[in-house]
Design an enzyme around this catalytic site. Structure first.
Site, mmCIF file in Angstrom:
data_model
loop_
_atom_site.group_PDB
_atom_site.id
_atom_site.type_symbol
_atom_site.label_atom_id
_atom_site.label_comp_id
_atom_site.label_asym_id
_atom_site.label_seq_id
_atom_site.Cartn_x
_atom_site.Cartn_y
_atom_site.Cartn_z
ATOM 1 N N ASN A 114 5.744 8.229 7.037
ATOM 2 C CA ASN A 114 6.794 7.636 6.215
ATOM 3 C C ASN A 114 8.171 8.104 6.661
ATOM 4 O O ASN A 114 8.338 9.230 7.141
ATOM 5 C CB ASN A 114 6.563 7.983 4.729
ATOM 6 N N VAL A 115 9.125 7.220 6.482
ATOM 7 C CA VAL A 115 10.506 7.522 6.919
ATOM 8 C C VAL A 115 11.375 7.833 5.702
ATOM 9 O O VAL A 115 12.591 7.991 5.821
ATOM 10 C CB VAL A 115 11.087 6.338 7.739
ATOM 11 N N ASP A 116 10.718 7.945 4.519
ATOM 12 C CA ASP A 116 11.488 8.300 3.313
ATOM 13 C C ASP A 116 11.527 9.823 3.178
ATOM 14 O O ASP A 116 10.914 10.539 3.959
ATOM 15 C CB ASP A 116 10.864 7.626 2.064
ATOM 16 N N HIS B 299 7.193 9.244 12.506
ATOM 17 C CA HIS B 299 7.950 8.011 12.781
ATOM 18 C C HIS B 299 9.419 8.142 12.446
ATOM 19 O O HIS B 299 10.096 7.143 12.205
ATOM 20 C CB HIS B 299 7.308 6.839 12.018
ATOM 21 N N CYS C 118 30.944 8.205 21.586
ATOM 22 C CA CYS C 118 31.005 7.208 22.686
ATOM 23 C C CYS C 118 31.195 5.793 22.191
ATOM 24 O O CYS C 118 31.129 4.840 22.967
ATOM 25 C CB CYS C 118 29.722 7.302 23.526
ATOM 26 N N GLY D 227 -3.169 6.971 1.765
ATOM 27 C CA GLY D 227 -2.281 5.809 1.759
ATOM 28 C C GLY D 227 -1.851 5.336 3.121
ATOM 29 O O GLY D 227 -0.712 4.941 3.308
ATOM 30 N N ASN E 96 -7.364 6.014 -0.815
ATOM 31 C CA ASN E 96 -6.805 4.689 -0.565
ATOM 32 C C ASN E 96 -7.529 3.713 -1.485
ATOM 33 O O ASN E 96 -8.758 3.756 -1.555
ATOM 34 C CB ASN E 96 -7.026 4.299 0.894
ATOM 35 N N ALA F 265 -2.781 6.871 -5.095
ATOM 36 C CA ALA F 265 -2.448 8.282 -4.843
ATOM 37 C C ALA F 265 -1.907 8.993 -6.070
ATOM 38 O O ALA F 265 -2.274 10.151 -6.339
ATOM 39 C CB ALA F 265 -1.424 8.352 -3.710
HETATM 40 C C1 BV8 Z 1 3.892 3.470 21.015
HETATM 41 C C2 BV8 Z 1 8.857 3.498 11.477
HETATM 42 C C3 BV8 Z 1 4.063 3.641 23.370
HETATM 43 C C4 BV8 Z 1 9.710 2.262 11.518
HETATM 44 C C5 BV8 Z 1 6.666 2.673 12.166
HETATM 45 C C6 BV8 Z 1 -2.544 -2.896 20.395
HETATM 46 C C7 BV8 Z 1 -3.538 -2.007 20.034
HETATM 47 C C8 BV8 Z 1 -3.247 -0.695 19.666
HETATM 48 C C9 BV8 Z 1 -1.932 -0.255 19.675
HETATM 49 C C10 BV8 Z 1 -0.949 -1.133 20.024
HETATM 50 C C11 BV8 Z 1 -1.229 -2.443 20.391
HETATM 51 N N1 BV8 Z 1 -0.059 -3.064 20.665
HETATM 52 C C12 BV8 Z 1 0.954 -2.195 20.508
HETATM 53 C C13 BV8 Z 1 0.429 -1.013 20.120
HETATM 54 C C14 BV8 Z 1 1.155 0.236 19.860
HETATM 55 C C15 BV8 Z 1 1.775 0.169 18.478
HETATM 56 C C16 BV8 Z 1 0.731 -0.093 17.431
HETATM 57 O O1 BV8 Z 1 -0.037 0.796 17.063
HETATM 58 N N2 BV8 Z 1 0.707 -1.339 16.934
HETATM 59 C C17 BV8 Z 1 -0.260 -1.683 15.914
HETATM 60 C C18 BV8 Z 1 0.404 -2.611 14.901
HETATM 61 C C19 BV8 Z 1 -1.452 -2.347 16.580
HETATM 62 N N3 BV8 Z 1 2.345 1.481 18.288
HETATM 63 C C20 BV8 Z 1 3.590 1.728 18.719
HETATM 64 O O2 BV8 Z 1 4.331 0.890 19.193
HETATM 65 C C21 BV8 Z 1 4.022 3.186 18.630
HETATM 66 N N4 BV8 Z 1 4.596 3.555 19.886
HETATM 67 O O3 BV8 Z 1 2.745 3.145 21.063
HETATM 68 O O4 BV8 Z 1 4.679 3.757 22.103
HETATM 69 C C22 BV8 Z 1 4.939 4.375 24.287
HETATM 70 C C23 BV8 Z 1 4.510 5.595 24.812
HETATM 71 C C24 BV8 Z 1 5.321 6.258 25.694
HETATM 72 C C25 BV8 Z 1 6.588 5.740 26.042
HETATM 73 C C26 BV8 Z 1 7.023 4.534 25.468
HETATM 74 C C27 BV8 Z 1 6.192 3.835 24.576
HETATM 75 C C28 BV8 Z 1 5.093 3.354 17.578
HETATM 76 C C29 BV8 Z 1 4.519 3.077 16.218
HETATM 77 C C30 BV8 Z 1 5.528 3.476 15.144
HETATM 78 C C31 BV8 Z 1 6.203 2.249 14.561
HETATM 79 N N5 BV8 Z 1 7.053 2.657 13.426
HETATM 80 N N6 BV8 Z 1 7.463 3.118 11.193
HETATM 81 C C32 BV8 Z 1 9.972 1.729 10.133
HETATM 82 O O5 BV8 Z 1 9.460 2.295 9.142
HETATM 83 O O6 BV8 Z 1 10.712 0.731 10.041
HETATM 84 S S1 BV8 Z 1 5.080 2.215 11.776
HETATM 85 C C33 BV8 Z 1 4.995 1.769 10.130
HETATM 86 O O7 BV8 Z 1 3.909 0.890 10.015
HETATM 87 C C34 BV8 Z 1 4.656 2.899 9.184
HETATM 88 O O8 BV8 Z 1 5.279 4.098 9.541
HETATM 89 C C35 BV8 Z 1 3.154 3.022 9.231
HETATM 90 O O9 BV8 Z 1 2.744 3.972 10.179
HETATM 91 C C36 BV8 Z 1 2.727 1.668 9.789
HETATM 92 C C37 BV8 Z 1 1.895 0.882 8.840
HETATM 93 O O10 BV8 Z 1 2.749 0.671 7.684
HETATM 94 P P1 BV8 Z 1 2.084 0.213 6.256
HETATM 95 O O11 BV8 Z 1 0.981 -0.741 6.528
HETATM 96 O O12 BV8 Z 1 3.022 -0.063 5.151
HETATM 97 O O13 BV8 Z 1 1.576 1.497 5.818
HETATM 98 P P2 BV8 Z 1 0.226 1.948 6.093
HETATM 99 O O14 BV8 Z 1 -0.343 1.562 7.403
HETATM 100 O O15 BV8 Z 1 0.415 3.344 5.900
HETATM 101 O O16 BV8 Z 1 -0.624 1.058 5.000
HETATM 102 C C38 BV8 Z 1 -0.351 1.138 3.600
HETATM 103 C C39 BV8 Z 1 -1.659 1.674 3.052
HETATM 104 O O17 BV8 Z 1 -1.429 2.177 1.758
HETATM 105 C C40 BV8 Z 1 -2.728 0.580 2.928
HETATM 106 O O18 BV8 Z 1 -3.946 1.044 3.466
HETATM 107 C C41 BV8 Z 1 -2.864 0.402 1.393
HETATM 108 O O19 BV8 Z 1 -4.207 0.119 1.002
HETATM 109 C C42 BV8 Z 1 -2.493 1.761 0.907
HETATM 110 N N7 BV8 Z 1 -1.964 1.821 -0.458
HETATM 111 C C43 BV8 Z 1 -1.259 0.878 -1.125
HETATM 112 N N8 BV8 Z 1 -0.930 1.354 -2.367
HETATM 113 C C44 BV8 Z 1 -1.427 2.625 -2.437
HETATM 114 C C45 BV8 Z 1 -2.073 2.923 -1.232
HETATM 115 N N9 BV8 Z 1 -2.675 4.112 -1.007
HETATM 116 C C46 BV8 Z 1 -2.642 5.024 -2.001
HETATM 117 N N10 BV8 Z 1 -2.026 4.822 -3.186
HETATM 118 C C47 BV8 Z 1 -1.414 3.630 -3.444
HETATM 119 N N11 BV8 Z 1 -0.821 3.426 -4.639
HETATM 120 ZN ZN ZN Z 2 27.195 8.011 21.306
#
Ligand code: BV8
Ligand code: ZN
Length: 263
Positions: A108-110, A125, A164, A201, A227, A245
């Site tokens: 999370n970014v919060d 993240h 810059c 979560g 979850n 949660a």
């Molecule tokens: C990288 C910050 C390489 C930004 C975020 C194909 C296959 C596999 C991987 C990839 C692919 N294609 C591309 C990729 C890589 C990609 C990736 O994994 N894509 C996925 C979509 C397939 N990853 C990346 O790009 C990462 N970087 O790989 O770089 C590299 C290496 C070297 C050099 C250069 C490059 C970067 C990933 C980070 C992206 N940034 N956040 C912002 O916030 O704006 S990710 C963001 O989405 C969140 O941080 C979180 O991690 C993710 C998912 O978000 P949500 O779905 O909202 O949250 P979450 O997944 O946590 O789901 C919510 C859950 O809560 C659900 O399960 C729900 O049931 C549950 N819930 C709901 N209510 C409750 C609850 N649980 C408990 N209590 C409740 N009340």
């Molecule tokens: Zn700068």
């Protein structure tokens, strides 16, 4: 109040937690859902619905339309400022007090874990509160939000770097960007050495963060998941607590240490 899941899983998870000595807690957007901070996939409410989060959370989107992307993050930061930590965040802080050395890793970014008293979470993240220059990477001041509520969907020109003059960007990790090496190493190291990993979560879909619980399980740790829905992590979790949660975590802490609902 949502009903607490059937006792047996909570009791079983509490016994595992009570015996654990080296714990990692991994949280995703579901941790902050009951604080009113939309999860990533629902972060596109209102006017933002016409965009795909994964399309907006990229360096390409910022390059193409910095005002749209900066406006989205300002709107999200404003939403976080209005939110308060929920009993789930406080229960995580209690676990860290009860089991010294517990490492909290968050996607999370919060700043709700910090505001609930958790000491220095590992932000895989990045953070909404760490803007930096898009060119020279110097940290930039966090806008104090006095320019009124960033209206949903409003474009906001990003500030300029004092050094810059390049546009300031959000201090988050976008899709296609590498995670901060120090944070990722700390998370993998903690997951490799823990005896219990509590994942809360997160959909377990985004890599490499989704690897963290798998590293722990591969090296013999017990995984407990909180979850309301099924996720790919179900298959490695020894106990699945199917519930929100803010209800389940206080019940877990209460069952483990009899602390009362929020510890
Ligand atoms: C990288 C910050 C390489 C930004 C975020 C194909 C296959 C596999 C991987 C990839 C692919 N294609 C591309 C990729 C890589 C990609 C990736 O994994 N894509 C996925 C979509 C397939 N990853 C990346 O790009 C990462 N970087 O790989 O770089 C590299 C290496 C070297 C050099 C250069 C490059 C970067 C990933 C980070 C992206 N940034 N956040 C912002 O916030 O704006 S990710 C963001 O989405 C969140 O941080 C979180 O991690 C993710 C998912 O978000 P949500 O779905 O909202 O949250 P979450 O997944 O946590 O789901 C919510 C859950 O809560 C659900 O399960 C729900 O049931 C549950 N819930 C709901 N209510 C409750 C609850 N649980 C408990 N209590 C409740 N009340
Ligand atoms: Zn700068």
């Amino acid at each position: 109040m949502d009903s607490i899941p059937a006792d047996p899983p909570v009791g079983e998870a509490a016994a595992l937690l009570g015996r654990a000595r080296r714990v990692v807690v991994l949280t995703g957007a579901g941790m902050s859902a009951e604080s009113g901070v939309p999860t990533f996939r629902d972060a596109l409410t209102g006017l933002w619905q016409r965009y795909d989060a994964q399309a907006l959370a990229t360096p390409e989107a910022f390059r193409a339309d910095p005002e749209l992307v900066w406006g989205w993050y300002e709107w999200r930061r404003h939403a976080v400022r209005q939110a308060v930590p929920n009993p789930g965040h406080r229960a995580v802080a209690t676990i860290q007090t009860r089991i010294p050395g517990t490492v909290l890793v968050t996607q999370n970014v919060d700043d709700l874990h910090e505001r609930a008293g958790s000491p220095d979470p590992v932000h895989l993240h990045g953070s909404l509160f760490a803007p930096r220059c898009s060119a020279c990477s110097r940290p930039a001041p966090v806008p104090d939000g006095t320019d009124g509520e960033p209206a949903d969907g409003r474009r906001v020109p990003p500030p300029r770097c004092a050094h810059c003059a390049a546009p300031v960007r959000p201090g988050v990790v976008w899709f296609g960007e590498a995670l901060p090496p120090v944070a990722l190493e700390a998370a993998v190291e903690a997951a490799s050495a823990c005896d219990l990993l509590l994942t809360i979560g997160t959909s377990g879909l985004v890599y490499p963060a989704a690897e963290i619980p798998q590293v722990a399980a591969r090296l013999g740790a017990t995984v407990v998941q909180v979850n309301p829905e099924e996720t790919p992590l179900d298959r490695i979790a020894e106990v699945n607590l199917r519930g929100p949660a803010a209800t389940v975590l206080p019940a877990l802490v209460d069952a483990a240490w009899g602390d009362g609902p929020t510890g």
